[in-house]
Scaffold this active site. Structure first.
Site, mmCIF file in Angstrom:
data_model
loop_
_atom_site.group_PDB
_atom_site.id
_atom_site.type_symbol
_atom_site.label_atom_id
_atom_site.label_comp_id
_atom_site.label_asym_id
_atom_site.label_seq_id
_atom_site.Cartn_x
_atom_site.Cartn_y
_atom_site.Cartn_z
ATOM 1 C CG MET A 155 -2.143 0.755 1.157
ATOM 2 S SD MET A 155 -3.249 0.257 -0.165
ATOM 3 C CE MET A 155 -4.787 0.885 0.513
ATOM 4 N N GLY A 156 1.770 1.318 -0.990
ATOM 5 C CA GLY A 156 2.552 2.535 -1.187
ATOM 6 C C GLY A 156 1.722 3.503 -2.024
ATOM 7 N NE ARG A 157 5.055 9.103 -3.900
ATOM 8 C CZ ARG A 157 6.324 8.842 -3.607
ATOM 9 N NH1 ARG A 157 6.843 7.667 -3.908
ATOM 10 N NH2 ARG A 157 7.078 9.757 -3.031
ATOM 11 C CB ILE A 158 1.325 2.418 -7.367
ATOM 12 C CG1 ILE A 158 2.459 3.300 -7.895
ATOM 13 C CG2 ILE A 158 0.467 1.917 -8.529
ATOM 14 C CD1 ILE A 158 3.450 2.595 -8.817
ATOM 15 C CB SER A 237 4.753 -4.978 -8.367
ATOM 16 O OG SER A 237 5.895 -4.609 -7.656
ATOM 17 N NE ARG A 238 10.733 -3.859 -11.424
ATOM 18 C CZ ARG A 238 10.128 -2.717 -11.742
ATOM 19 N NH1 ARG A 238 8.840 -2.716 -12.050
ATOM 20 N NH2 ARG A 238 10.813 -1.585 -11.775
ATOM 21 C CD GLU A 267 9.247 -7.491 -17.234
ATOM 22 O OE1 GLU A 267 9.696 -6.391 -17.586
ATOM 23 O OE2 GLU A 267 8.394 -7.627 -16.356
ATOM 24 C CG HIS A 286 7.311 -3.699 -17.286
ATOM 25 N ND1 HIS A 286 8.284 -4.317 -16.528
ATOM 26 C CD2 HIS A 286 6.956 -2.597 -16.565
ATOM 27 C CE1 HIS A 286 8.489 -3.635 -15.412
ATOM 28 N NE2 HIS A 286 7.706 -2.582 -15.415
HETATM 29 C C1 DGY Z 1 8.760 1.380 -12.684
HETATM 30 O O1 DGY Z 1 8.885 2.603 -12.790
HETATM 31 O O2 DGY Z 1 9.266 0.735 -11.765
HETATM 32 C C2 DGY Z 1 7.974 0.680 -13.724
HETATM 33 O O3 DGY Z 1 7.958 -0.662 -13.569
HETATM 34 C C3 DGY Z 1 8.429 1.085 -15.106
HETATM 35 O O4 DGY Z 1 7.683 2.178 -15.357
#
Ligand code: DGY
Length: 320
Positions: A155-158, A237-238, A267, A286
């Site tokens: 629950m960070g900014r995004i 995210s990743r 990727e 991505h």
């Molecule tokens: C980030 O900024 O970490 C994204 O995965 C690429 O925009």
């Protein structure tokens, strides 16, 4: 004498040109292809400043080839491509791009929610493949997003931007995070849940946590087994946070409704990856932050740091 800056990708000329006032610039001249590792290691030999993308690993190996390196600026907010400990040991600074991509990435997550729940890519393929013969009640039926429960891991900014959007769909918002977000709980009614409860109760599980040693493989077979049989998992995210083969097995057994993935362990993903054989996987290359406005803002944030450093001033968004 100007400082030497190496850029690992071809960025738009109008963005790079003003930096020539401070830097002697060399650049990998390909827009789409990652610079081969041996060329990168040779290129950093005399550079003081390095501008990288998330495809470039800045690690002990690279640092040992870059004795003059003082600053790395990363065109991403996530910085799992950078070994921050190794940088610290050598006193090399690094910056990233927080803030400017929050809304764009949250928008894409909502897109993945809708695409998976309502089978949008699959329905489009159905139409284009000439399979649409008539309208019938159970044709391509999906599941509702409105009113469902969303569980956000990270629950960070995004994560918080996704949660606010979810409120607009009348969703119940659960979240899991290292720190409680008391203010957001009070203001919007988001509810904290343990990871286990979040997985059990959510109709949509969204991964927004950073990728690091603690979150690598966070969602494996056991965690997927806790989810509802008709739940959706979204990752923007990743890739390494979800065990992809466990996800494939779970989906294949019909134990989840769908997965929406903007990121992968490797990727670009290999075209023979088993996940790509499943029609209920929405897979994207991505593109979380890929709007013209946002990618420009990310580049300009890096330019701001590079300009400050070029002028002998402090850089701001430091991750080291
Ligand atoms: C980030 O900024 O970490 C994204 O995965 C690429 O925009």
């Amino acid at each position: 004498m100007k400082k030497k800056l190496f850029i690992t990708r071809k960025f738009p000329a109008q963005i790079v040109e003003p930096l020539r006032e401070y830097y002697d610039i060399s650049q990998w001249d390909e827009e789409e292809m990652v610079i081969p590792r041996d060329k990168l290691l040779a290129a950093v030999a005399d550079c003081e400043v390095l501008w990288v993308t998330l495809a470039d690993q800045v690690n002990e190996e690279l640092l040992s080839h870059a004795p003059n390196l003082k600053l790395v600026t990363n065109l991403a907010v996530g910085y799992n491509n950078i070994d921050v400990q190794a940088l610290r040991k050598r006193g090399v600074m690094a910056t990233n791009t927080p803030g400017v991509l929050t809304n764009t990435t949250a928008d894409l997550v909502m897109g993945l929610l809708l695409a998976t729940a309502r089978r949008i890519p699959e329905s489009e393929r159905y139409l284009r493949e000439g399979k649409w013969k008539s309208w019938y009640p159970m044709q391509l039926v999906g599941k509702d997003v409105s009113g469902a429960t969303i569980g956000i891991i990270g629950m960070g900014r995004i994560g918080q931007a996704v949660a606010r959007r979810a409120k607009g769909f009348d969703m119940k918002v659960l979240y899991n995070n290292r720190r409680r977000r008391h203010e957001a709980e009070e203001m919007y009614g988001f509810q904290y849940a343990s990871l286990e409860e979040l997985l059990k109760q959510s109709d949509f599980v969204v991964i927004m946590t950073p990728y690091n040693n603690d979150t690598e493989g966070l969602i494996g077979a056991e965690e997927l087994a806790l989810m509802k049989d008709d739940a959706v998992i979204i990752n923007a995210s990743r890739g390494g946070i979800i065990d992809e083969l466990a996800l494939y097995d779970t989906l294949k057994e019909g134990k989840l409704w769908a997965a929406g993935l903007d990121v992968f362990e490797q990727e670009p993903i290999a075209m023979d990856h088993p996940l790509l054989t499943l029609s209920n996987v929405v897979a994207l290359p991505h593109i979380g932050s890929a709007s013209l406005e946002t990618r420009t803002a990310m580049l300009m944030l890096n330019v701001k740091e590079l300009t400050a450093y070029g002028q002998g001033k402090a850089v701001t968004n430091r991750i080291d």
